[in-house]
Design a protein around this motif. Structure first.
Motif, PDB file in Angstrom:
ATOM      1  N   GLN A 116     -12.890   1.259  -7.316  1.00  0.00           N
ATOM      2  CA  GLN A 116     -12.386   2.268  -6.343  1.00  0.00           C
ATOM      3  C   GLN A 116     -11.982   1.982  -4.758  1.00  0.00           C
ATOM      4  O   GLN A 116     -12.457   2.777  -3.945  1.00  0.00           O
ATOM      5  CB  GLN A 116     -13.200   3.644  -6.331  1.00  0.00           C
ATOM      6  N   ILE A 117     -11.426   0.652  -4.701  1.00  0.00           N
ATOM      7  CA  ILE A 117     -11.124   0.127  -3.420  1.00  0.00           C
ATOM      8  C   ILE A 117      -9.797   0.429  -3.233  1.00  0.00           C
ATOM      9  O   ILE A 117      -8.947  -0.124  -3.998  1.00  0.00           O
ATOM     10  CB  ILE A 117     -11.674  -1.432  -3.310  1.00  0.00           C
ATOM     11  N   PHE A 118      -9.378   0.949  -2.144  1.00  0.00           N
ATOM     12  CA  PHE A 118      -7.839   0.978  -1.573  1.00  0.00           C
ATOM     13  C   PHE A 118      -7.877   0.966  -0.083  1.00  0.00           C
ATOM     14  O   PHE A 118      -8.221   2.112   0.592  1.00  0.00           O
ATOM     15  CB  PHE A 118      -7.046   2.322  -2.156  1.00  0.00           C
ATOM     16  N   VAL A 119      -7.294  -0.075   0.591  1.00  0.00           N
ATOM     17  CA  VAL A 119      -7.348   0.130   2.056  1.00  0.00           C
ATOM     18  C   VAL A 119      -6.035   0.495   2.478  1.00  0.00           C
ATOM     19  O   VAL A 119      -4.940   0.309   1.853  1.00  0.00           O
ATOM     20  CB  VAL A 119      -7.160  -1.572   2.186  1.00  0.00           C
ATOM     21  N   PRO A 120      -5.750   1.368   3.090  1.00  0.00           N
ATOM     22  CA  PRO A 120      -4.784   2.068   3.329  1.00  0.00           C
ATOM     23  C   PRO A 120      -3.658   1.215   4.197  1.00  0.00           C
ATOM     24  O   PRO A 120      -3.799   0.078   4.883  1.00  0.00           O
ATOM     25  CB  PRO A 120      -5.037   3.238   4.426  1.00  0.00           C
ATOM     26  N   VAL A 121      -2.307   1.772   4.305  1.00  0.00           N
ATOM     27  CA  VAL A 121      -1.199   0.814   4.837  1.00  0.00           C
ATOM     28  C   VAL A 121      -1.360   0.230   6.054  1.00  0.00           C
ATOM     29  O   VAL A 121      -1.489  -0.968   6.371  1.00  0.00           O
ATOM     30  CB  VAL A 121      -0.013   1.703   4.835  1.00  0.00           C
ATOM     31  N   GLU A 175     -10.279 -11.024   1.340  1.00  0.00           N
ATOM     32  CA  GLU A 175     -10.309  -9.489   1.511  1.00  0.00           C
ATOM     33  C   GLU A 175      -9.765  -8.837   0.446  1.00  0.00           C
ATOM     34  O   GLU A 175      -8.654  -9.058   0.010  1.00  0.00           O
ATOM     35  CB  GLU A 175      -9.684  -8.683   2.713  1.00  0.00           C
ATOM     36  N   THR A 176     -10.454  -7.641  -0.442  1.00  0.00           N
ATOM     37  CA  THR A 176      -9.849  -7.102  -1.487  1.00  0.00           C
ATOM     38  C   THR A 176      -9.156  -5.761  -0.863  1.00  0.00           C
ATOM     39  O   THR A 176      -9.721  -4.901  -0.211  1.00  0.00           O
ATOM     40  CB  THR A 176     -11.041  -6.798  -2.495  1.00  0.00           C
ATOM     41  N   GLY A 233       0.806  -1.039  -0.031  1.00  0.00           N
ATOM     42  CA  GLY A 233      -0.071  -0.086   0.002  1.00  0.00           C
ATOM     43  C   GLY A 233       0.887   1.305   0.124  1.00  0.00           C
ATOM     44  O   GLY A 233       0.282   2.263   0.134  1.00  0.00           O
ATOM     45  N   LEU A 234       2.116   1.123  -0.102  1.00  0.00           N
ATOM     46  CA  LEU A 234       3.103   2.283  -0.116  1.00  0.00           C
ATOM     47  C   LEU A 234       3.094   2.985  -1.406  1.00  0.00           C
ATOM     48  O   LEU A 234       3.532   4.141  -1.748  1.00  0.00           O
ATOM     49  CB  LEU A 234       4.550   1.798  -0.017  1.00  0.00           C
ATOM     50  N   LEU A 235       2.462   2.296  -2.575  1.00  0.00           N
ATOM     51  CA  LEU A 235       2.240   2.886  -3.835  1.00  0.00           C
ATOM     52  C   LEU A 235       0.937   2.488  -4.532  1.00  0.00           C
ATOM     53  O   LEU A 235       0.377   1.435  -4.025  1.00  0.00           O
ATOM     54  CB  LEU A 235       3.493   2.394  -4.664  1.00  0.00           C
ATOM     55  N   LYS A 236       0.167   3.550  -4.734  1.00  0.00           N
ATOM     56  CA  LYS A 236      -0.995   3.439  -5.670  1.00  0.00           C
ATOM     57  C   LYS A 236      -0.742   3.041  -7.002  1.00  0.00           C
ATOM     58  O   LYS A 236      -0.434   3.979  -7.639  1.00  0.00           O
ATOM     59  CB  LYS A 236      -1.797   4.684  -5.306  1.00  0.00           C
TER      60      LYS A 236
END
Length: 362
Positions: free
Chosen positions: A68-73, A60-61, A46-49
Motif C-alpha cells: 500500500q505504498i503510493f508516492v504522489p506525483v 526508493e519504492t 504517478g498519473l495512473l494508479k
C-alpha cells in the motif's frame, strides 16, 4: 540509477501486464499505437494508479500495491515532456525555464539555466516568446524546463510526434547530447524506428500490453524476429562506429568492428564515437569479393541465419566483426547464392543509403 517497473492494469477493452528495467541512458518503450506505452509511462509518473504495481527507482519504492505504498506525483521528482511543448504563451523562454526551477528541491544539484540553454542550443532564444519559436525550438524549451526542475528521471512521451521531418532532424542532436552529457535516466516513448536507432541505449518492445522483448537496442534491432514488429521497409541494424577521418573528396570514413564505411561528410570531429543504421533492404549479398563496383561499403560477413517470410523475401542475419547486420533479399536470390548458416559472404551497402537521420552519436 535503475528504474524497475512491474505492473498490471485492466481497462474494459485492454489489459496491461508487464515488467522491465530501465538503466541509465535512454530506455525506449517501443510499439504500435495501443500497445500500452503511454499507460506504462503514466504509471511511472504517478498519473495512473495501476491495480497491481511495484515501481522502484534507485533505492526508493514509488508504488507497491502489496505494501500500500503510493508516492504522489509531486514527490516523485520526475520531469515529463509531452508531445506538445505546453509552454506558457505569456512568458518568455527564460521565464518558462525558470518556472521549472520552482519545483526543484532546495539544495538539489543540477545544471544552471545557462548550462541548460547551452546544452539545448536555446541561449539565443531566452528573450523570445513561444509564439515566435519553431516546433523544435518549443520542444527544446520544454525539455529545458523539465531539466531545471532537477528530476531524478526524465519521462518523454513521443516528444517528436508532432514535428515534421525537418524539425525532428533539428532536435535529434540535442537529445543525443542530453543522453550523453547528463547523468539522468530517460524513459522515452516512441513508435519511430529511426528515433530508436539514433537514441536508444535500451529497448523495451511492447505488444498488446506485454513486453515482447527487452535489451540493448543494437541487439534487438538486428534480430530478424523484429521484422514482423516493425515491417520489412524499416528493418535494419545499428552499428557502433568511430569517425576515422574526413577525406578531401567530401566523404567521411567510419571505422566499425567489421570494416570501414564511407558516408557523405559528417560535421563531427575525428575520433568521435557514432553509430549508423543500415536498412536490410539496402544490403546486397555476394558469395565472392565484389570487383568493378561503384559501391564503397563492402563488409566481409558470416551468415548467422535465414528467415523466410510469407512473401518472396528472405531476411538474412549476418555477423561483421562484433556487429550484426540484416539483409533482405528474394528467396530466388538466396537459392541462387546457396547460402547457409556459417557461410562467408560480402555485404554491399551504398553510402547514400545510410541517411543523415540514421547517423547519430554514441
Amino acid at each position: 540509477m535503475t528504474l524497475s517497473v512491474s505492473l498490471s492494469h485492466r481497462f474494459p477493452d485492454f489489459a496491461l501486464d508487464l515488467s522491465f528495467d530501465a538503466p541509465e541512458g535512454i530506455t525506449v518503450l517501443f510499439g504500435r499505437s495501443g500497445s500500452g506505452k503511454t499507460t506504462a509511462i503514466n504509471s511511472v509518473a504517478g498519473l495512473l494508479k495501476p491495480q497491481r504495481a511495484r515501481i522502484v527507482m534507485g533505492d526508493e519504492t514509488l508504488n507497491d500495491t502489496d505494501s500500500q505504498i503510493f508516492v504522489p506525483v509531486h514527490k516523485r521528482r520526475m520531469g515529463y515532456v509531452f508531445q506538445e511543448a505546453r509552454l506558457f504563451p505569456h512568458l518568455s523562454v527564460r521565464q518558462n525555464l525558470e518556472y521549472g526551477q520552482r519545483f526543484a528541491p532546495s539544495g538539489a544539484k543540477g545544471p544552471s539555466t545557462a548550462e541548460v540553454a547551452a546544452l539545448l542550443g536555446i541561449a539565443p532564444l531566452l528573450d523570445r516568446v513561444p509564439s515566435g519559436l519553431s516546433g523544435g525550438e518549443r520542444q527544446r524549451v520544454a525539455i529545458g524546463r523539465a531539466l531545471l526542475s532537477r528530476p531524478r528521471l526524465l519521462l518523454m512521451d513521443e516528444p517528436l510526434a508532432a514535428l515534421d521531418g525537418a524539425r525532428k532532424a533539428e532536435i535529434l542532436p540535442y537529445l543525443e547530447r542530453l543522453r550523453d552529457q547528463v547523468a539522468l535516466p530517460i524513459l522515452y516513448v516512441s513508435h519511430s524506428v529511426a528515433e530508436v536507432a539514433r537514441l536508444a541505449t535500451t529497448m523495451v518492445v511492447l505488444e498488446e500490453g506485454r513486453v515482447a522483448r527487452a535489451g540493448p537496442a543494437e541487439a534487438i534491432l538486428s534480430d530478424p524476429d523484429m521484422v514482423r514488429q516493425i515491417g520489412v521497409r524499416e528493418a535494419g541494424a545499428v552499428l557502433p562506429a568511430r569517425v576515422k577521418r574526413h577525406h578531401p573528396d567530401g566523404l567521411t570514413e567510419l571505422e566499425a568492428s567489421g570494416g570501414r564505411l564511407f558516408l557523405p561528410r559528417m560535421e563531427t570531429e575525428e575520433g568521435t564515437a557514432t553509430r549508423v543504421r543500415i536498412l536490410a533492404q539496402d544490403v546486397i549479398l555476394s558469395n565472392t569479393a565484389p570487383e568493378g563496383l561503384s559501391a564503397l561499403n563492402i563488409l566481409k560477413a558470416t551468415v548467422i541465419s535465414l528467415r523466410e517470410g510469407t512473401g518472396p523475401g528472405v531476411v538474412v542475419q549476418l555477423s561483421a566483426g562484433e556487429d550484426k547486420l540484416l539483409a533482405r533479399i528474394t528467396r530466388r536470390s538466396a537459392e541462387a547464392l546457396a547460402i547457409t548458416p556459417g557461410d562467408t559472404v560480402y555485404a554491399v551497402v551504398k553510402s547514400v543509403s545510410i541517411a543523415r537521420v540514421d547517423i547519430g552519436t554514441a
